[in-house]
Design an enzyme around this catalytic site. Structure first.
Site, mmCIF file in Angstrom:
data_model
loop_
_atom_site.group_PDB
_atom_site.id
_atom_site.type_symbol
_atom_site.label_atom_id
_atom_site.label_comp_id
_atom_site.label_asym_id
_atom_site.label_seq_id
_atom_site.Cartn_x
_atom_site.Cartn_y
_atom_site.Cartn_z
ATOM 1 N N HIS A 22 35.486 40.250 48.962
ATOM 2 C CA HIS A 22 36.574 40.072 47.996
ATOM 3 C C HIS A 22 36.341 38.879 47.067
ATOM 4 C CE1 HIS A 22 38.556 43.124 50.374
ATOM 5 N NE2 HIS A 22 39.388 43.262 49.362
ATOM 6 N N TYR A 41 48.201 40.979 42.894
ATOM 7 C CA TYR A 41 47.733 41.633 44.115
ATOM 8 C C TYR A 41 47.134 40.551 44.999
ATOM 9 C CZ TYR A 41 45.635 45.575 46.766
ATOM 10 O OH TYR A 41 45.296 46.505 47.716
ATOM 11 N N TRP A 76 34.596 51.792 46.299
ATOM 12 C CA TRP A 76 35.042 50.605 47.031
ATOM 13 C C TRP A 76 35.407 50.964 48.468
ATOM 14 C CZ3 TRP A 76 34.672 45.564 46.510
ATOM 15 C CH2 TRP A 76 35.466 44.731 47.312
ATOM 16 N N TRP A 77 36.144 52.055 48.638
ATOM 17 C CA TRP A 77 36.519 52.473 49.987
ATOM 18 C C TRP A 77 35.289 52.698 50.854
ATOM 19 C CZ3 TRP A 77 40.756 56.699 48.906
ATOM 20 C CH2 TRP A 77 41.942 56.073 48.531
#
Length: 103
Positions: A22, A41, A76-77
């Site tokens: 991240h 976020y 991304w997942w």
């Protein structure tokens, strides 16, 4: 503004790796989040339980719901699937939380 919160789980030995990924979030992922209405976020980690708490503010629920099908989100997942609990489609196994108080 719509406020959303949910929790997810990462594997206990992956806290550092989750943070690392991240810290260098792909620019195209950031752009997608903004394009689909994310105003803010944040993700927090409870190290004792390996539980992630995510909070975001969005403009429009129907617009936001389209993020799941974007190519970058699917990528991304897949990238994150090895360090956290996921569903069969690699989406994070997440539980939406109900807001009970707001100051």
């Amino acid at each position: 503004m719509i406020k959303k919160a949910f929790k997810m789980k990462i594997y206990p030995d992956c806290h550092v790796e989750y943070q690392k990924r991240h810290d260098v979030l792909w620019p195209e992922m950031k752009a997608m989040l903004v394009k689909y209405g994310a105003q803010t976020y944040s993700i927090f980690l409870d190290e004792a339980t390996s539980t992630l708490f995510a909070y975001l503010e969005i403009e429009d629920e129907s617009l936001w719901s389209q993020t799941a099908t974007t190519e970058i989100n699917q990528k991304w997942w897949l990238y994150m699937a090895d360090i956290m609990e996921t569903n069969l489609d690699n989406s994070p196994n997440s539980i939406e939380l109900t807001q009970v108080f707001d100051l």
